[in-house]
Structure formats: structure tokens, C-alpha cells
Scaffold this motif. Structure first.
Motif, PDB file in Angstrom:
ATOM      1  N   ASP A   1      41.851  44.209  68.565  1.00 38.23           N
ATOM      2  CA  ASP A   1      41.287  45.254  69.775  1.00 38.23           C
ATOM      3  C   ASP A   1      39.398  45.593  69.748  1.00 38.23           C
ATOM      4  O   ASP A   1      39.107  46.936  70.354  1.00 38.23           O
ATOM      5  N   MET A   2      39.093  45.499  68.747  1.00 39.73           N
ATOM      6  CA  MET A   2      37.835  45.719  67.613  1.00 39.73           C
ATOM      7  C   MET A   2      36.279  45.273  68.424  1.00 39.73           C
ATOM      8  O   MET A   2      36.740  44.014  68.923  1.00 39.73           O
ATOM      9  N   PRO A   3      35.564  46.669  68.838  1.00 43.00           N
ATOM     10  CA  PRO A   3      35.046  45.802  69.575  1.00 43.00           C
ATOM     11  C   PRO A   3      33.364  45.484  69.016  1.00 43.00           C
ATOM     12  O   PRO A   3      33.368  45.174  67.990  1.00 43.00           O
ATOM     13  N   GLY A   4      33.380  43.751  69.254  1.00 44.20           N
ATOM     14  CA  GLY A   4      32.103  42.746  68.728  1.00 44.20           C
ATOM     15  C   GLY A   4      32.998  42.317  68.473  1.00 44.20           C
ATOM     16  O   GLY A   4      32.749  40.846  67.919  1.00 44.20           O
ATOM     17  N   LEU A   5      34.836  41.914  67.979  1.00 41.84           N
ATOM     18  CA  LEU A   5      35.772  40.780  67.358  1.00 41.84           C
ATOM     19  C   LEU A   5      35.813  40.131  69.099  1.00 41.84           C
ATOM     20  O   LEU A   5      36.377  40.183  69.703  1.00 41.84           O
ATOM     21  N   ARG A   6      35.534  38.552  68.263  1.00 44.22           N
ATOM     22  CA  ARG A   6      35.923  37.709  69.160  1.00 44.22           C
ATOM     23  C   ARG A   6      36.810  36.524  68.710  1.00 44.22           C
ATOM     24  O   ARG A   6      37.187  36.386  67.404  1.00 44.22           O
ATOM     25  N   VAL A   7      38.116  36.720  69.621  1.00 43.53           N
ATOM     26  CA  VAL A   7      39.629  36.557  69.078  1.00 43.53           C
ATOM     27  C   VAL A   7      39.511  34.952  70.138  1.00 43.53           C
ATOM     28  O   VAL A   7      39.576  34.645  71.401  1.00 43.53           O
ATOM     29  N   SER A   8      40.376  33.981  69.395  1.00 43.84           N
ATOM     30  CA  SER A   8      40.932  33.051  69.649  1.00 43.84           C
ATOM     31  C   SER A   8      41.751  32.961  70.459  1.00 43.84           C
ATOM     32  O   SER A   8      42.757  33.377  69.675  1.00 43.84           O
ATOM     33  N   GLU A   9      42.440  31.997  71.131  1.00 40.72           N
ATOM     34  CA  GLU A   9      43.910  31.628  71.760  1.00 40.72           C
ATOM     35  C   GLU A   9      43.793  30.164  71.426  1.00 40.72           C
ATOM     36  O   GLU A   9      43.463  30.018  70.961  1.00 40.72           O
TER      37      GLU A   9
ATOM     38  N   GLY B   1      35.964  28.889  68.843  1.00 35.48           N
ATOM     39  CA  GLY B   1      36.499  29.832  69.355  1.00 35.48           C
ATOM     40  C   GLY B   1      35.011  30.572  69.398  1.00 35.48           C
ATOM     41  O   GLY B   1      34.379  31.972  69.350  1.00 35.48           O
ATOM     42  N   GLY B   2      33.820  29.543  69.819  1.00 37.00           N
ATOM     43  CA  GLY B   2      32.597  30.072  70.083  1.00 37.00           C
ATOM     44  C   GLY B   2      31.893  30.862  69.066  1.00 37.00           C
ATOM     45  O   GLY B   2      31.281  31.877  69.530  1.00 37.00           O
TER      46      GLY B   2
END
Length: 263
Positions: free
Chosen positions: A202-210, A231-232
Motif C-alpha cells: 500500500d506504499m504511495p507510488g508503488l506499482r503492484v502487478s497481479e 506491469g507498466g
């Protein structure tokens, strides 16, 4: 999604029990590709195998630690009577997350074995028949860790950099033989392994992929090779190639400290 039937009738997935590996397995099973699933943990392996069998395909399982040469040979023996048209190597975990001078060389050797020696063994074993048939696919799962140095990834980052260069070179060698090669580079992905590490998703700015989106992207990009950043994260990878290495490495280190809750 890419028509994966050209890679059949069998696919081998190293690291195929959970996370991205399990999603690869489900996508291929839905397409009618039979599977050999390899993983260390027998229970998740059995669960994923049962799921895929329920989707109508044959599944063989091998519970094995791929840092052990005897285990690798057991995998190859299990596949001796199969026409394998797709190899997915998704087994390159960081098995020794220590600072280099504090860790044991024998433990770092396992990182080398899993990410280099075993990968090369399996690619050569399954790739030679693909080249002869002029049909097949080799998908190697990499990591953004291979684009810069980082604490406790001293060896792991190095082997991931090797994996990407190896994939690019193999792509050149096999492209005239109609064998597709792709290095699928992962960023932070919401897998059981990452959850066990305790990352702050949940850290701001983190891009998380599924895992499902990453696996689908890998199969879609496989015919196009040699490298796809999932994941962009392509812009982040471009930043990591900045020639000012001190700036890049220190900036990424500060971000990672926040991610793992040490800053």
C-alpha cells in the motif's frame, strides 16, 4: 491472447505451483496444453495440478528443489517421453537474501545454481528439439532487480542481469528457427512469496502487478521477444538505465527501504 496451441502438446513450468507460475498453468490448461509442473512445495503444487486437470488436460507434477542436480535430472526423466513445445522458467527466487560478506558462499551458490546452471540445463535440453522441429517457445521470468545493484541482492541482481542478456542472445540464435524466446521482467507482483516477505503493497507510488495479468502479458508477448517489462514498469526500467549509476542505485535503495519497512 496469443494462440498458444502452436507450442503444444506439452508445456513445462518450473515454479508452477503458485503466483505467476500457477496463472501460466491455468491459461495454458484452458488452451488445451498438457502440463508438467515443477515446484518445491508439494501442497500448492498438488492444488494447482488438480485445478488444471479439472480444466481438461493431463498434468504431471515433480516436487523438486531445482538447486540440486539430482532433482533436475529427475525432471528431465519425467519428461523423456513427451514432446515439450514450451518451457517456462519461473523458478529464479532469491534463496539467500543476505549482505554478501555476511552470507555463506554455499548459500549464494544455490542462487547461482537456480538462476543460471539449472536454467541453462533445462533451456538446452528442451530447446534443442524445438530447434529441430522449428517450433516452440522459451519464456524466462526475470526481475527488475537485474537492472541495478541493491542491498542483499548482490548475487541475485547479478544473475537476473545475466538472465536478460542470455535471453536476448538466445532470441537472436533461435529467431530463424521459429522458436520464440522472451524474458518477462517482473516488478513488484502480488504473489504468495512476496506476501510472505511482508512487503508494504500500500506504499504511495508503488506499482503492484497481479499474477494473472503478468502471466497473460507474458504469453501475449512471447512471439515478439526478446524482453518485455510487465506491469507498466517500462519507464522505471528506463530510469534504471541512467548512466549516473550512483544516483540511480541510491535512489532505488531508499525506495526499497520504505517498501520493506526499514525507513
Amino acid at each position: 491472447m496469443t494462440d498458444v496451441t502452436r507450442y503444444g502438446p506439452w508445456a513445462v513450468i518450473a515454479g508452477g505451483s503458485e503466483g505467476v507460475g500457477a496463472e501460466f498453468a491455468r491459461l495454458l490448461a484452458d488452451a488445451g496444453i498438457n502440463l508438467v509442473l515443477i515446484a518445491r512445495k508439494p501442497d500448492p503444487l498438488a492444488d494447482t495440478a488438480a485445478d488444471c486437470r479439472n480444466r481438461g488436460v493431463e498434468v504431471r507434477t515433480v516436487s523438486a528443489d531445482l538447486t540440486e542436480s539430482a532433482a533436475v535430472q529427475r525432471v528431465l526423466t519425467q519428461c523423456a517421453d513427451l514432446e515439450v513445445g514450451l518451457l517456462i522458467y519461473n523458478a529464479g527466487a532469491n534463496t539467500c537474501s543476505e549482505e554478501f560478506l555476511d552470507g555463506e558462499l554455499t548459500e549464494f551458490d544455490k542462487v547461482l545454481d537456480l538462476n543460471i546452471h539449472t536454467m541453462l540445463t533445462m533451456v538446452q535440453h528442451f530447446g534443442r528439439p524445438m530447434r529441430e522441429r522449428r517450433r516452440g517457445g522459451i519464456l524466462l521470468v526475470g526481475s527488475m532487480a537485474g537492472y541495478l545493484g541493491s542491498v542483499r541482492h548482490t548475487v541475485y541482481g547479478g544473475v537476473k542481469a545475466f538472465g536478460r542478456i542470455f535471453a536476448e542472445s538466445l532470441w537472436l540464435e533461435l529467431r530463424e528457427h521459429d522458436v520464440h524466446v522472451l524474458e518477462l521482467v517482473l516488478g513488484v507482483t502480488r504473489t504468495p512469496a512476496m506476501e510472505r516477505v511482508g512487503l508494504n503493497f500500500d506504499m504511495p507510488g508503488l506499482r503492484v502487478s497481479e499474477p494473472a495479468e503478468v502471466a497473460r502479458a507474458g504469453l501475449e508477448r512471447l512471439p515478439h521477444g526478446p524482453v518485455h517489462v510487465a506491469g507498466g514498469n517500462a519507464e522505471e526500467v528506463a530510469r534504471r538505465n541512467d548512466p549516473d549509476r550512483a544516483k540511480v542505485v541510491l535512489g532505488a535503495h531508499q525506495f526499497m527501504q520504505k517498501l520493506i519497512g526499514q525507513a
